[in-house]
Write an enzyme that holds these catalytic residues in place. Structure first.
Site, PDB file in Angstrom:
ATOM      1  N   SER A 105       0.794  -1.104   0.104  1.00 41.22           N
ATOM      2  CA  SER A 105      -0.078  -0.076  -0.013  1.00 41.22           C
ATOM      3  C   SER A 105       0.736   1.258   0.095  1.00 41.22           C
ATOM      4  O   SER A 105       1.880   1.557  -0.820  1.00 41.22           O
ATOM      5  CB  SER A 105      -0.837   0.005   1.092  1.00 41.22           C
ATOM      6  N   MET A 106       0.691   2.342   0.956  1.00 38.29           N
ATOM      7  CA  MET A 106       1.365   3.408   1.013  1.00 38.29           C
ATOM      8  C   MET A 106       2.932   3.197   1.179  1.00 38.29           C
ATOM      9  O   MET A 106       3.737   4.031   0.769  1.00 38.29           O
ATOM     10  CB  MET A 106       1.108   4.247   2.378  1.00 38.29           C
ATOM     11  N   ASP A 154      -8.662  -2.549  -6.512  1.00 39.80           N
ATOM     12  CA  ASP A 154      -8.797  -3.711  -5.471  1.00 39.80           C
ATOM     13  C   ASP A 154      -9.576  -3.198  -4.273  1.00 39.80           C
ATOM     14  O   ASP A 154      -9.399  -3.655  -3.159  1.00 39.80           O
ATOM     15  CB  ASP A 154      -7.395  -3.979  -4.887  1.00 39.80           C
ATOM     16  N   HIS A 188      -7.555  -5.176  -0.933  1.00 46.64           N
ATOM     17  CA  HIS A 188      -6.309  -4.417  -0.836  1.00 46.64           C
ATOM     18  C   HIS A 188      -5.407  -4.943   0.356  1.00 46.64           C
ATOM     19  O   HIS A 188      -4.109  -5.052   0.262  1.00 46.64           O
ATOM     20  CB  HIS A 188      -6.775  -2.917  -0.531  1.00 46.64           C
TER      21      HIS A 188
END
Length: 798
Positions: A396-397, A684, A740
């Site tokens: 993710s980030m 996602d 996700h």
């Protein structure tokens, strides 16, 4: 001893009995067992009757005066029994009940007590599970059926709306009652502990809680072997890890601990305020105080006065978000990856979880915590001890954090432009938000996103519990959320390349607009009224004209492009004005680009990959799930929410007015992918496909873009979303879910990851593209205003 025992009266034997657990002694058992065999036959029947009457505790048979120590069955506690002289048979039954039971069975005693049955609890457990699953299926059926009936006009209200009508009026009553029940439970627990200390002066509270935690964790969940590709590779091919592994988690998925707290957190040193069971209790009982401690200083972006939160460390920082067993939810994050890595030989000396304070802006990770310096040192240490390059894996980030690290470490003063090629073998980018996330914009605008909108009736309760403005103010202080605003500007987000198949005959033009203003004005709103800022909330009162002008411009437009939206947010600053810290830490000017610096390193469209011709980059993400992509907003009609500042340092009640613009959840156009005012596209579930795959399929593969100057190899692996229900993991969507967070346990993704870390058949790994990402790249390049300009050079390459 035999003679005295034979003539004692029953009532005399039971006098002065004090029972508790004691320590077993094998020599006592053997001695008393031999004495039992020599007892007179005249007293055997009498003792047997007394044994049956005293079945609840064998210590009731003791007589005269002696002291016997006894060890509990679990070897966990010790104590003593004070009694008169015991009978031989009673001691035998006390010290070794199995010996007594065996003796009685051998003599064919008809009065033998039957062994307790274990079938009944198992049957009861199955009944509970079966009825719970049935209730869940009925609830899901009601929800889906009502939604379908409403869509075809058969009914006017679906199940969620009915629940909302029932729950909303009750919310203000339920929350105080829930708080009272929690306080009562806490008071009872304190009373219980005080009673234990009074009854047993040697009571050890620390050992008590340790044992309680051990009991709660006995049902910890591990993945089945057939669903662990690491286990299968190790068994079939003897595959073993070849490179040290560095893991970098994403946004909000790792724990935060209190090192210095304010108000309600003052006494909770090193307790988790985010992630874990304790944090859930704090949110229920002292939500505003928790938010006060989670907020960052809006001026400099660091710790507020009197508050110091830091990231949890080690594998426990991000293995589970809440719970590690079936009963408590088992909401795993990285734990399945840990299991599979362990299957191929990894342990704490060859892999590490590099958690960080995910609230901070990128520059402050180094300035406040020295995160990138420590990450560099860890990689160099692994490289030195193993003699091999490392593999960096992010989620993710985490892709933004790793990309920022690459730019930082290749500075001459930190490592130099060849450092990455020397130390890093591969970068595995799992569900990476390379171009940011769309929901960051709605969170900073009004504290809303699909996660709150689609809660139905529960969403209304949440709105009473934590209003929009409270959420928006908290999120606006987090520099990381600003760093996740959509990147690339209008050249990527307003070409309509990823919306082409869902915008026909729509009343709202999302090809040109990122935010569209609704034609449905709120009830009670004066149309000609001009929105104004709250002067008391501005960090610098002199910025009031600038903020008011931005509000008026935003309100007057019919729609806003991605760049216009970001420009407004930078001036408005979540109601605090343009002097808020995140606006100073990050650059979003795509019209007049800045020179490369720490302000631009968060942006993958402005900062090229490092010079690393031997580096391999794997882009691995899920597709096939509707994901928020744009929004329909309206003027806030002026609704207010009463919000209790419970347990805050200032105390008192405050009437908080929602932000000037809010989502228009009344807008519905399912044929064009608009539901509750949110426009959806492929992705996602959290990150749209454009952000997941564009950089990997486009600029990083195009030498002319200047964003991959050394031609590092890029491999794309997409995973289709195939949800299924599993009893042993009921909160998630199965081993083939590509949502996700679920993708961190996706079996197909895990198999690819295990091949990468073990070098097993990794040379055969090629692109697996299931989506239209190549078409999106082509349509952006063909658009007259699409595509990215070449970044400004940082170095000259050979």
């Amino acid at each position: 001893l035999q003679n005295s025992t034979r003539h004692l009266d029953v009532s005399e034997r039971n006098r002065n009995l004090v029972s508790c657990e004691g320590r077993r002694h094998e020599d006592t058992i053997m001695r008393r067992a031999s004495l039992e065999e020599s007892n007179a036959s005249a007293s055997k029947a009498h003792r047997r009757r007394r044994l049956q009457r005293s079945n609840s505790f064998p210590g009731a048979l003791l007589s005269d005066t002696t002291m016997i120590t006894h060890r509990a069955a679990d070897n966990g506690a010790s104590g003593m029994i004070i009694s008169p002289v015991p009978s031989e048979e009673s001691l035998t039954s006390l010290m070794d009940p199995k010996l007594e039971s065996s003796r009685r069975r051998n003599k064919g005693s008809a009065r033998e007590n039957p062994a307790p049955s274990h079938h009944q609890p198992e049957s009861l457990k199955r009944k509970i599970i079966r009825r719970t699953l049935f209730a869940i299926f009925v609830l899901m059926g009601q929800t889906l059926l009502s939604a379908a009936l409403k869509r075809y006009g058969i009914i006017t209200k679906d199940f969620n709306e009915i629940v909302a009508e029932r729950l909303s009026p009750m919310a203000e009553q339920v929350m105080p009652e829930l708080q009272q029940q929690l306080e009562l439970l806490e008071m009872r627990m304190r009373d219980t502990l005080e009673s234990a200390r009074f009854i047993a002066p040697g009571f050890n509270e620390t050992l008590y809680w340790l044992r309680l935690n051990q009991t709660a964790n006995q049902g910890s969940v591990t993945t089945q072997e057939r669903l662990r590709p690491g286990y299968q590779l190790a068994q079939k091919y003897n595959a073993q890890g070849q490179h040290p592994v560095i893991m970098v988690p994403g946004f909000v998925t790792s724990g935060l601990e209190v090192w210095k707290g304010k108000a309600c957190m003052e006494k909770f040193f090193r307790e988790r305020v985010w992630g874990g069971f304790a944090s859930a209790q704090y949110w229920l009982r002292q939500r505003y105080c928790v938010m006060e401690n989670l907020a960052l200083d809006p001026v400099h972006g660091g710790d507020p006065d009197g508050i110091k939160l830091r990231s949890a460390q080690g594998f426990q920082a991000a293995d589970f978000f809440v719970g590690n067993d079936w009963m408590w939810g088992n909401y795993w994050v990285w734990s399945k990856i840990f299991e599979n890595l362990a299957d191929v030989g990894y342990d704490g000396s060859t892999m590490t979880m590099e958690a960080y304070d995910w609230r901070l802006g990128m520059a402050l990770l180094e300035e406040r915590d020295g995160y990138f310096t420590q990450l560099k040192s860890r990689i160099e240490a692994y490289h030195k001890t193993s003699g091999k390059k490392v593999i960096i894996t992010s989620h993710s980030m985490g892709v933004i954090v790793v990309h920022y690290f690459f730019a930082w470490v290749t500075e001459k003063s930190n490592g130099g432009k060849y450092w990455v090629d020397k130390h890093v073998h591969a970068f595995v980018n799992i569900a990476g938000a390379s171009l940011g996330v769309v929901k960051a914009s709605s969170a900073l605008m009004s504290g809303e996103m699909s996660d709150t909108v689609f809660m139905g009736g529960i969403g209304n309760v949440i709105e009473h519990f934590i209003p929009r403005k409270a959420r928006k103010d908290l999120w606006s202080s987090w520099g990381s959320l600003w760093a996740m605003l959509p990147k690339g500007g209008d050249a990527l987000w307003n070409t309509g390349a990823d919306l082409e198949s869902t915008t026909k005959n729509s009343d709202y033009d999302f090809n040109k607009h990122f935010f569209v203003m609704s034609k449905n004005e709120g009830e009670g709103l004066i149309i000609n009224e001009v929105p104004m800022c709250n002067r008391d909330e501005l960090l610098d009162p002199s910025s009031e004209p600038v903020v008011n002008e931005a509000l008026q411009q935003f309100s007057s437009r019919e729609g806003h492009s991605a760049q216009q939206l970001i420009d407004f947010l930078l001036k408005w600053g979540g109601g605090m004005g343009p002097d808020i810290s995140p606006t100073k830490l990050h650059s979003f000017n795509y019209v007049k680009r800045e020179k490369p610096s720490s302000r631009t390193w968060h942006d993958l469209t402005q900062t090229p990959l490092p010079y690393a011709p031997n580096l391999k980059i794997y882009c691995m993400y899920g597709v096939g799930i509707e994901t928020e992509r744009a929004y329909v907003y309206k003027r806030n009609p002026g609704e207010q929410r009463s919000f209790m500042d419970d347990n805050s340092s200032d105390n008192g009640n405050t009437q908080i007015v929602d932000p000037p613009f809010i989502l228009d959840t009344s807008v519905e156009d399912p044929e064009n992918g608009i539901i509750h005012g949110i426009k959806y596209a492929d992705g996602d579930g959290s990150v749209p496909l454009l952000s997941l795959g564009y950089m990997c399929a486009g600029p990083w593969r195009n030498k002319e873009s200047g964003l991959n100057p050394s031609g590092s190899k890029i491999i794309i692996r997409e995973y289709d979303h195939r949800p299924e229900f599993t009893v042993d993991d009921p909160m998630r969507k199965g081993p083939f879910s590509s949502e996700h967070v679920d993708i961190l346990g996706n079996v197909e993704m895990m198999e690819d990851l295990m091949k990468i870390v073990t070098d097993h058949e990794v040379e055969t790994m090629e692109d697996k593209i299931l989506s239209d990402i190549n078409g999106i790249v082509r349509r952006i390049d063909d658009h007259p205003k699409g595509g990215l300009p070449r970044p400004k050079r940082r170095w000259r390459f050979p």
